[in-house]
Structure formats: C-alpha cells, structure tokens
Design a protein around this motif. Structure first.
Motif, PDB file in Angstrom:
ATOM      1  N   TYR A 273       0.963  -1.072  -0.084  1.00 55.99           N
ATOM      2  CA  TYR A 273      -0.021   0.154  -0.149  1.00 55.99           C
ATOM      3  C   TYR A 273       0.981   1.152  -0.048  1.00 55.99           C
ATOM      4  O   TYR A 273       0.581   2.201  -0.745  1.00 55.99           O
TER       5      TYR A 273
ATOM      6  N   GLU B 122     -15.294  -1.653 -13.658  1.00 55.22           N
ATOM      7  CA  GLU B 122     -15.034  -1.031 -12.311  1.00 55.22           C
ATOM      8  C   GLU B 122     -16.167  -0.512 -11.878  1.00 55.22           C
ATOM      9  O   GLU B 122     -16.429   0.619 -12.253  1.00 55.22           O
TER      10      GLU B 122
ATOM     11  N   PHE C 107     -17.090   1.031  -8.809  1.00 52.66           N
ATOM     12  CA  PHE C 107     -17.045   2.385  -8.002  1.00 52.66           C
ATOM     13  C   PHE C 107     -15.371   2.971  -8.395  1.00 52.66           C
ATOM     14  O   PHE C 107     -15.469   3.942  -8.666  1.00 52.66           O
TER      15      PHE C 107
ATOM     16  N   ASN D 239     -12.166   2.389  -6.209  1.00 52.54           N
ATOM     17  CA  ASN D 239     -11.268   2.502  -4.972  1.00 52.54           C
ATOM     18  C   ASN D 239      -9.949   3.239  -5.302  1.00 52.54           C
ATOM     19  O   ASN D 239      -9.299   3.869  -4.605  1.00 52.54           O
ATOM     20  N   SER D 240      -9.346   2.712  -6.593  1.00 49.53           N
ATOM     21  CA  SER D 240      -8.207   3.024  -6.688  1.00 49.53           C
ATOM     22  C   SER D 240      -8.244   4.765  -7.298  1.00 49.53           C
ATOM     23  O   SER D 240      -7.130   5.479  -7.051  1.00 49.53           O
TER      24      SER D 240
ATOM     25  N   LEU E 100     -10.483   6.676  -5.822  1.00 51.04           N
ATOM     26  CA  LEU E 100     -10.577   7.321  -4.763  1.00 51.04           C
ATOM     27  C   LEU E 100      -9.156   7.502  -3.864  1.00 51.04           C
ATOM     28  O   LEU E 100      -8.846   8.533  -3.305  1.00 51.04           O
ATOM     29  N   GLU E 101      -8.218   6.631  -4.161  1.00 55.65           N
ATOM     30  CA  GLU E 101      -6.878   6.507  -3.628  1.00 55.65           C
ATOM     31  C   GLU E 101      -5.976   7.845  -4.066  1.00 55.65           C
ATOM     32  O   GLU E 101      -5.450   8.458  -3.605  1.00 55.65           O
TER      33      GLU E 101
ATOM     34  N   ILE F 167     -17.418   6.093 -10.033  1.00 50.98           N
ATOM     35  CA  ILE F 167     -16.573   7.193  -9.450  1.00 50.98           C
ATOM     36  C   ILE F 167     -16.924   8.498  -9.981  1.00 50.98           C
ATOM     37  O   ILE F 167     -16.786   9.645  -9.393  1.00 50.98           O
TER      38      ILE F 167
ATOM     39  N   SER G  43     -13.530   8.173   3.280  1.00 50.33           N
ATOM     40  CA  SER G  43     -12.689   7.424   4.008  1.00 50.33           C
ATOM     41  C   SER G  43     -13.192   6.050   4.662  1.00 50.33           C
ATOM     42  O   SER G  43     -14.538   6.326   4.920  1.00 50.33           O
ATOM     43  N   TRP G  44     -12.729   5.046   4.760  1.00 50.28           N
ATOM     44  CA  TRP G  44     -13.209   3.934   5.416  1.00 50.28           C
ATOM     45  C   TRP G  44     -13.619   4.384   7.061  1.00 50.28           C
ATOM     46  O   TRP G  44     -14.817   3.920   7.388  1.00 50.28           O
TER      47      TRP G  44
END
Length: 141
Positions: A32, A52, A54, A56-57, A59-60, A76, A126-127
């Motif tokens: 990570y 894909e 949503f 997540n990449s 978002l990162e 996204i 964020s989570w």
C-alpha cells in the motif's frame, strides 16, 4: 502492454510514462505504501474501465491530491467534480482522452495548487468516515 509501449515510444513519452505492472510488497502495508508513493509522484490518474463498479483506486488517487480522468460508466464519476478534481470522459474516444491529458499537462501549475482541495473533496469517503456513518445509523435504529 506491447501496444502501449509502442505508443509511448512513438509519442516520445518514454521518460514521462511508467508502466508499473503489479505492485508487490512483503505485506499489505508495504504494498500500500508503494502504491501511495506512486500516486504522489504522478501528475494524473486515468481510469477508463468499463467494468470497475466504483473505483477505489480513483478514490486513493484523489485522496493523495491527484486529479483523475474517468470514463462515464465508472461509478466514481459521481464523486469527480468536473474541471476541479478531475474530468469525466463523455465519449469512449481516444481523441477526447488525449485532449484532456494535454489540457492538464499545459495547466499543471493550476492542478498542483489544487491538491489540497482535491484531497478534501473525498475526505468524507474514507473507510473511517463511512464506518462511523454506518455505526450511527445502527445506533439510531
């Protein structure tokens, strides 16, 4: 991958484009950390995936202050603030993608100044933030 390498050479981008392949680490934290460092050393994140759900990449990438280009089918795209945190491709045409990349390249100072705003735009996703929201829903049942 070979086609991408040929295009990168053809357009004289060998010193500007890195094809990383799979990012590996001894454990999750190391892996990570390597990924986050790649985002931070980049100028732009592009994801034109059709599958894909949503992203997540993305978002990162946004979470590190990196502007993004996403396809209109990407979940996204609901999070991207057009012309502020990134761009949503309206069509599936490589010419449109090229125009967006060139625009960002020519205006890179503007986007490096927007890094903090880009990070803030997704801070509520964020989570930790999401899990707290879910926990509050359960507490209020």
């Amino acid at each position: 991958e070979n086609n991408l390498k040929k295009l990168i050479e053809e357009y004289g981008l060998v010193d500007r484009v890195i094809l990383t392949g799979e990012i590996q680490g001894k454990n999750y934290n190391e892996q990570y950390s390597k990924i986050i460092n790649l985002y931070r050393s980049s100028n732009l994140y592009i994801s034109t995936s059709y599958i894909e759900s949503f992203g997540n990449s993305c978002l990162e990438a946004l979470g590190t202050g990196l502007p993004v280009i996403v396809g209109k089918y990407h979940g996204i795209s609901d999070v991207v603030l057009e012309n502020q945190t990134g761009w949503i491709m309206k069509n599936d045409m490589k010419d449109e993608l090229l125009e967006m990349i060139l625009y960002i390249y020519k205006n890179k100072e503007r986007f490096s100044d927007s890094s903090e705003m880009i990070k803030t735009s997704v801070s509520n996703l964020s989570w930790e933030s999401i899990s707290n929201k879910i926990l509050n829903v359960y507490k209020n049942l």
